[in-house]
Design a protein around this motif. Structure first.
Motif, mmCIF file in Angstrom:
data_model
loop_
_atom_site.group_PDB
_atom_site.id
_atom_site.type_symbol
_atom_site.label_atom_id
_atom_site.label_comp_id
_atom_site.label_asym_id
_atom_site.label_seq_id
_atom_site.Cartn_x
_atom_site.Cartn_y
_atom_site.Cartn_z
ATOM 1 N N LEU A 1 -13.431 8.582 11.079
ATOM 2 C CA LEU A 1 -12.539 7.725 10.411
ATOM 3 C C LEU A 1 -11.277 8.319 10.098
ATOM 4 O O LEU A 1 -10.961 9.391 9.525
ATOM 5 C CB LEU A 1 -13.076 7.772 8.917
ATOM 6 C CG LEU A 1 -12.592 6.853 7.928
ATOM 7 C CD1 LEU A 1 -12.470 5.324 8.208
ATOM 8 C CD2 LEU A 1 -13.399 6.925 6.597
ATOM 9 N N ILE A 2 -10.197 7.462 10.846
ATOM 10 C CA ILE A 2 -8.787 7.727 10.804
ATOM 11 C C ILE A 2 -7.880 6.616 10.236
ATOM 12 O O ILE A 2 -8.363 5.483 10.187
ATOM 13 C CB ILE A 2 -8.250 8.247 11.883
ATOM 14 C CG1 ILE A 2 -8.381 6.870 13.180
ATOM 15 C CG2 ILE A 2 -9.203 9.242 12.716
ATOM 16 C CD1 ILE A 2 -7.518 7.505 14.228
ATOM 17 N N SER A 3 -6.633 7.064 9.681
ATOM 18 C CA SER A 3 -5.820 6.169 9.242
ATOM 19 C C SER A 3 -4.423 6.400 10.064
ATOM 20 O O SER A 3 -3.997 7.744 10.304
ATOM 21 C CB SER A 3 -5.439 5.993 8.035
ATOM 22 O OG SER A 3 -6.460 5.558 7.129
ATOM 23 N N VAL A 4 -3.822 5.572 10.694
ATOM 24 C CA VAL A 4 -2.640 5.411 11.643
ATOM 25 C C VAL A 4 -1.442 4.974 11.253
ATOM 26 O O VAL A 4 -1.619 3.957 10.834
ATOM 27 C CB VAL A 4 -2.944 5.353 13.263
ATOM 28 C CG1 VAL A 4 -1.458 5.444 14.024
ATOM 29 C CG2 VAL A 4 -4.255 5.657 13.746
ATOM 30 N N LEU A 5 -0.182 5.588 11.192
ATOM 31 C CA LEU A 5 0.886 5.327 10.599
ATOM 32 C C LEU A 5 2.040 5.364 11.990
ATOM 33 O O LEU A 5 2.122 6.570 12.016
ATOM 34 C CB LEU A 5 1.619 5.815 9.158
ATOM 35 C CG LEU A 5 2.616 5.111 8.713
ATOM 36 C CD1 LEU A 5 2.290 3.732 8.259
ATOM 37 C CD2 LEU A 5 3.064 6.036 7.557
ATOM 38 N N SER A 6 2.445 4.204 12.394
ATOM 39 C CA SER A 6 3.370 4.446 13.565
ATOM 40 C C SER A 6 4.809 4.779 13.026
ATOM 41 O O SER A 6 5.006 4.407 12.020
ATOM 42 C CB SER A 6 3.287 3.091 14.408
ATOM 43 O OG SER A 6 3.729 1.999 13.799
ATOM 44 N N ALA A 7 5.832 5.009 14.099
ATOM 45 C CA ALA A 7 7.085 5.214 13.733
ATOM 46 C C ALA A 7 7.682 3.885 13.177
ATOM 47 O O ALA A 7 8.704 3.967 12.201
ATOM 48 C CB ALA A 7 7.960 5.688 14.812
ATOM 49 N N ASP A 8 7.460 2.693 13.656
ATOM 50 C CA ASP A 8 7.981 1.643 13.132
ATOM 51 C C ASP A 8 7.532 1.347 11.772
ATOM 52 O O ASP A 8 8.457 0.832 11.081
ATOM 53 C CB ASP A 8 7.924 0.357 14.130
ATOM 54 C CG ASP A 8 8.346 0.390 15.485
ATOM 55 O OD1 ASP A 8 9.435 1.033 15.472
ATOM 56 O OD2 ASP A 8 7.910 -0.363 16.624
ATOM 57 N N VAL B 1 7.005 3.440 9.421
ATOM 58 C CA VAL B 1 7.872 4.540 8.907
ATOM 59 C C VAL B 1 9.173 3.957 8.470
ATOM 60 O O VAL B 1 9.722 4.070 7.401
ATOM 61 C CB VAL B 1 7.843 5.934 9.438
ATOM 62 C CG1 VAL B 1 8.496 6.779 8.599
ATOM 63 C CG2 VAL B 1 6.369 6.405 9.455
ATOM 64 N N ASP B 2 9.682 3.387 9.576
ATOM 65 C CA ASP B 2 11.128 3.109 9.488
ATOM 66 C C ASP B 2 11.402 1.568 8.675
ATOM 67 O O ASP B 2 12.449 1.394 8.156
ATOM 68 C CB ASP B 2 11.509 2.513 11.060
ATOM 69 C CG ASP B 2 11.692 3.661 12.026
ATOM 70 O OD1 ASP B 2 11.895 4.806 11.368
ATOM 71 O OD2 ASP B 2 11.900 3.419 13.099
ATOM 72 N N ARG B 3 10.256 1.181 8.136
ATOM 73 C CA ARG B 3 10.610 0.041 7.126
ATOM 74 C C ARG B 3 10.941 0.294 5.888
ATOM 75 O O ARG B 3 11.667 -0.476 5.044
ATOM 76 C CB ARG B 3 9.271 -0.946 7.339
ATOM 77 C CG ARG B 3 8.925 -1.845 8.558
ATOM 78 C CD ARG B 3 7.770 -2.572 8.250
ATOM 79 N NE ARG B 3 6.739 -1.821 8.229
ATOM 80 C CZ ARG B 3 5.533 -2.419 8.106
ATOM 81 N NH1 ARG B 3 5.239 -3.735 7.840
ATOM 82 N NH2 ARG B 3 4.146 -1.840 8.042
ATOM 83 N N LEU B 4 10.666 1.610 5.462
ATOM 84 C CA LEU B 4 11.406 2.089 3.945
ATOM 85 C C LEU B 4 12.070 3.377 4.428
ATOM 86 O O LEU B 4 11.723 4.040 5.237
ATOM 87 C CB LEU B 4 9.980 2.376 3.368
ATOM 88 C CG LEU B 4 9.320 1.264 2.788
ATOM 89 C CD1 LEU B 4 8.146 1.192 1.936
ATOM 90 C CD2 LEU B 4 10.264 0.075 2.052
ATOM 91 N N PRO B 5 12.832 3.751 3.537
ATOM 92 C CA PRO B 5 13.864 4.883 3.821
ATOM 93 C C PRO B 5 12.686 6.080 3.265
ATOM 94 O O PRO B 5 13.547 6.912 2.223
ATOM 95 C CB PRO B 5 14.955 4.516 2.900
ATOM 96 C CG PRO B 5 14.380 3.726 1.623
ATOM 97 C CD PRO B 5 13.417 2.886 2.330
ATOM 98 N N ASP B 6 11.933 6.662 3.996
ATOM 99 C CA ASP B 6 11.097 7.840 3.645
ATOM 100 C C ASP B 6 11.918 8.988 4.164
ATOM 101 O O ASP B 6 12.609 8.978 5.143
ATOM 102 C CB ASP B 6 9.923 7.824 4.349
ATOM 103 C CG ASP B 6 8.960 6.658 3.920
ATOM 104 O OD1 ASP B 6 8.900 6.249 2.828
ATOM 105 O OD2 ASP B 6 8.479 5.758 4.656
ATOM 106 N N GLU B 7 11.943 9.778 3.245
ATOM 107 C CA GLU B 7 12.687 11.164 3.362
ATOM 108 C C GLU B 7 12.125 12.127 4.333
ATOM 109 O O GLU B 7 12.707 12.922 5.206
ATOM 110 C CB GLU B 7 12.969 11.959 2.026
ATOM 111 C CG GLU B 7 13.829 10.817 1.055
ATOM 112 C CD GLU B 7 15.259 11.003 1.557
ATOM 113 O OE1 GLU B 7 15.681 11.661 2.406
ATOM 114 O OE2 GLU B 7 15.965 9.926 1.121
#
Length: 429
Positions: free
Chosen positions: A139-146, A148-154
């Motif tokens: 059981l995994i969850s994947v977050l792609s770079a695109d 991440v780019d949608r919000l200004p995460d530090e």
């Protein structure tokens, strides 16, 4: 039988087994290929490729490639299943037991307007993440770079905050530690490109993910269930940080970003910039990827809080201690990723992947602490609605002031050297 003879026999048996394995693999047929979107330039990771007749199933790798080994001679039907596109089938024939067949699939190349359309871009990256989750063993969850780019995460922790089942512990309003399904972050492990990261803090084993900038990510994979390939001390789950590979790109990638930051509380400006480059050389056999990110920002906070207990014995309750705090913080974060991937042959590749991150936190804290004892409620200045402190009548009122200067610097770096080779149904890495 002596120890020397026993070791010699064991070594001989191991060598014979290895030769037999390679020889057996050499006699096995293989079906290889790649699954891409309509333009043929973007590989689709997580697509499920299945041989209908034998039931053999594999999922495509990060560049969309797949390999089915140990396939006997005969006629077979390949089925490619990818969320967001119609399944495709294709007939392939292996003329002998050691035959090798290559066949590529292009999804969405011949759809009409009224048919399903395969979407790439940010929505396509979400679909790719769902396909990877479906094809995973656990059981995994994947977050792609695109995504991440949608919000200004530090940083990485801020990016992971949007994944279901993830709780992030903050430091001065910025995410730092990641908790998986409410489990203590000390029970999780963190890896970068498969390399285990130790904690830079001596008194615990949790890795502060605010050290790594989110701009150097390729994807974040959160494993919520345990599998045999994880580090042995993984208890709660694993956080895998993946960085860019040059072989993943069919075209040269050059990206530059520059952002400005303004903090109203401290009236200071900051910046955040990143540069990413990826390309392939030597007939697309060598992949080079470089990503650099640097940021500096100043921010602060002002708060008033009660320390200790409240005195409720009198008509007007009052706190025993009352504090005014002011924080001025300057944070600097630098991350560098440099990766080399080289295909020695169609079945063997080697890689060098390096990650370096440096985090500096300069904090100035100004605290004023007011300590109260019994006030005079009968004094006329209280007007019956408050309390009045008068040192001349014995009422005690103490004011303490302290200034704290704290400098914290943390550095994380990881170097991974390895390779991968395919021998029939076996994968050695």
């Amino acid at each position: 039988m002596g120890d020397f003879e026993m070791k010699r026999i064991t070594t001989l048996l191991g060598a014979v087994s290895a030769v037999a394995l390679v020889a057996g693999a050499a006699q096995a047929g293989e079906i290889t290929g790649r699954v891409t979107e309509a333009t043929g330039s973007v590989g689709l990771q997580g697509a499920i490729v299945r041989i209908s007749e034998t039931g053999q199933t594999v999922s495509t790798s990060r560049d969309g490639s797949f390999r089915l080994g140990n396939v006997p001679a005969g006629d077979f039907t390949l089925v490619v299943d990818y969320l967001g596109a119609d399944a495709q089938t294709r007939e392939v024939t292996l003329t002998s037991a050691d035959a090798m067949v290559e066949t590529n699939f292009v999804l969405g190349a011949d759809v009409a307007v009224e048919d399903n359309i395969l979407i790439i871009g940010q929505r396509g990256q979400l679909t790719s993440a769902l396909n990877r989750q479906r094809a995973a063993d656990g059981l995994i969850s994947v977050l792609s770079a695109d995504a991440v780019d949608r919000l200004p995460d530090e940083n990485v922790a801020e990016a992971a905050r949007r994944i279901a089942g993830i709780n992030v512990l903050n430091d001065q309003g910025e995410g730092r530690f990641v908790s998986i399904r409410g489990i203590d972050p000390n029970l999780n492990t963190t890896t970068v490109n498969g390399v285990r990261l130790p904690s830079p803090e001596a008194d615990n084993r949790q890795v502060p993910l605010d050290v790594i900038d989110s701009d150097v990510l390729s994807s974040i994979v959160i494993s919520k269930s345990l599998t045999p390939d994880m580090p042995g001390d993984t208890i709660g789950g694993n956080i895998e940080i993946e960085t860019l590979s040059g072989l993943d790109q069919d075209e040269r990638l050059l990206q530059f970003r520059l952002r400005g930051i303004y903090a109203d509380v401290v009236e200071e400006y900051g910046y955040r910039g990143s540069l990413t480059f990826a390309d392939k050389f030597f007939n697309d056999r060598l992949g080079v990827a470089l990503s650099i990110s640097d940021q500096e920002r100043s921010f602060g906070s002002e708060n008033a809080e009660v320390d200790g207990t409240w005195n409720t014995d009198e008509s007007v309750p009052f706190p025993e201690e009352f504090e005014n705090r002011n924080y001025d913080i300057t944070r600097e974060r630098t991350s560098v990723v440099f990766n080399l991937d080289y295909d020695l042959s169609e079945s063997t590749n080697v890689f060098l992947r390096t990650t370096y991150s440096d985090f500096t936190d300069q904090e100035y804290r100004n605290r004023i602490e007011n300590k109260f004892e019994d006030p005079d409620y009968a004094d006329a200045l209280s007007s019956g609605n408050g309390a009045f402190f008068d040192a001349s009548t014995g009422d005690e009122f103490e004011v303490d002031r302290d200034i704290k200067d704290r400098l914290e610097e943390q550095t994380i770096y990881a170097i991974a050297v390895g390779g991968e080779t395919f021998a029939g149904p076996w994968t050695l890495d």
